[in-house]
Design a protein around this motif. Sequence first.
Motif, PDB file in Angstrom:
ATOM      1  N   THR A 255       0.821  -1.204   0.000  1.00 42.23           N
ATOM      2  CA  THR A 255       0.000   0.000   0.000  1.00 42.23           C
ATOM      3  C   THR A 255       0.857   1.256   0.000  1.00 42.23           C
ATOM      4  N   ALA A 274      -3.966  13.226   4.534  1.00 40.73           N
ATOM      5  CA  ALA A 274      -4.995  12.319   5.030  1.00 40.73           C
ATOM      6  C   ALA A 274      -4.632  10.863   4.755  1.00 40.73           C
ATOM      7  N   LEU A 275      -4.027  10.610   3.583  1.00 36.46           N
ATOM      8  CA  LEU A 275      -3.634   9.241   3.261  1.00 36.46           C
ATOM      9  C   LEU A 275      -2.404   8.819   4.048  1.00 36.46           C
ATOM     10  N   HIS A 277      -1.879   9.706   7.091  1.00 40.71           N
ATOM     11  CA  HIS A 277      -2.415   9.358   8.410  1.00 40.71           C
ATOM     12  C   HIS A 277      -3.011   7.949   8.398  1.00 40.71           C
ATOM     13  N   ARG A 278      -3.681   7.592   7.307  1.00 42.71           N
ATOM     14  CA  ARG A 278      -4.269   6.259   7.225  1.00 42.71           C
ATOM     15  C   ARG A 278      -3.182   5.192   7.180  1.00 42.71           C
ATOM     16  N   ASP A 281      -1.909   4.791  10.673  1.00 42.70           N
ATOM     17  CA  ASP A 281      -2.839   3.989  11.480  1.00 42.70           C
ATOM     18  C   ASP A 281      -2.693   2.501  11.159  1.00 42.70           C
ATOM     19  N   MET A 282      -2.453   2.166   9.900  1.00 41.10           N
ATOM     20  CA  MET A 282      -2.212   0.775   9.529  1.00 41.10           C
ATOM     21  C   MET A 282      -0.970   0.246  10.223  1.00 41.10           C
ATOM     22  N   GLN A 329      -8.301  -1.057   4.778  1.00 42.58           N
ATOM     23  CA  GLN A 329      -7.583   0.152   4.372  1.00 42.58           C
ATOM     24  C   GLN A 329      -6.737  -0.094   3.124  1.00 42.58           C
ATOM     25  N   GLN A 332      -9.088  -0.043   0.128  1.00 36.30           N
ATOM     26  CA  GLN A 332      -9.587   1.294  -0.164  1.00 36.30           C
ATOM     27  C   GLN A 332      -8.503   2.198  -0.742  1.00 36.30           C
ATOM     28  N   LEU A 333      -7.303   2.098  -0.224  1.00 34.60           N
ATOM     29  CA  LEU A 333      -6.232   2.965  -0.717  1.00 34.60           C
ATOM     30  C   LEU A 333      -5.737   2.542  -2.098  1.00 34.60           C
TER      31      LEU A 333
END
Length: 379
Positions: A255, A274-275, A277-278, A281-282, A329, A332-333
């Motif tokens: 990813t 924003a991406l 940050h995702r 979080d992963m 995630q 989605q990414l």
Amino acid sequence: MNFDLADEQVMLGDSVSRWLSRSYGFDARARILVSSEGWSRTAWQQMAELGLLGLPFAEADGGFGGGAEETMIVMEAFGRALVVEPYLSGVVLAGAVLRLGASAAQRQDLIPRIAEGSLVLALAHTEAQARWDLANLATRAMATAEGWRLSGHKSLVLHGEAADRLIVSARTDAGEEIGLFLVDPAAAGVLVEGYPTQDGQRAADITLQDVLVPATDMIGLPSQGLAVLEQATDEAIAAVAAEAVGAMAEALTLTVEYLKTRTQFGVAIGSFQALQHRAADMFIALEQARSMTFYAVMSLAEEDAGRRRRAIAAAKVQVAKSAKFIGQQAIQLHGGIGMTMECKVGHLFRRLTIIERQFGDTDYHLHRLAGEGSLLEDV
């Protein structure tokens, strides 16, 4: 507490990773999936040559004397590569039943053949009505002058159609105890129906109709059967937790690489905060799962079964939550390409989704953990 691996363990991980990168790439795996058996006997023999098939077994029984930590290292590497061979079913799960319950003569007969790759085992225990309750069995074993006669139906037996020998669990007619029996899948009265699962693995439904099993093919005593199954299943849960960590780590790596190369509005989408940050979080979810996997692996040496069960249940809950989050995630990414058969991340998501339910889903283990008491009791 020192979580660093020993030099020999680092070498083991390096050798497995090198073999997988050289011989078990994503394209090679795709060819294996469409083969007649759905797994590669060539890869299986290469695992034997690397010493992986004999790794968890004692040297006195013909193995290589590894432990839960070594199994964790191997399974994490297998998770990254999405290995589909029957290692979990035949070496980790059925192998644990042999280590824990079999007689010395049985171990010395079977384990060397497992280690050399000539014998594949499968544990036939799951039944449709059980809902992960190991004690819920409808299969019966009736004592006879010749030994035992088994009748019943087993579902979702991991790699059951590939097995040269099945370890079948059944309620005995005396004392309602659980016996464990070595069964030849080619014996009269045994029907094996194999099929692929959603994650690229193989499973089978197995019907037993008045199958004769010699007394010498019983593993251990019926009074010990349930305890052996419980400990073997806990070892398998720790192993799939490690496999999930490997799959999650690979999903995160893919990813992040995609975010660095996919462009939108003239820039890499990885430059969008924003991406980023995702992705962070992963990473946090991955490290939470990794820590709980270490905890589960260490708990396998615990003599107190209650403490072991609490640790395993807690680890399964966290790993399942992290797997669901990271898998979603990653898809989605990646966008729509993530769900295509040509994209590895979609296959990782499928395997992580199955792991969440394998050996009990999140709700089951939350209930199990609540029933066993607080983890604070073990501090």
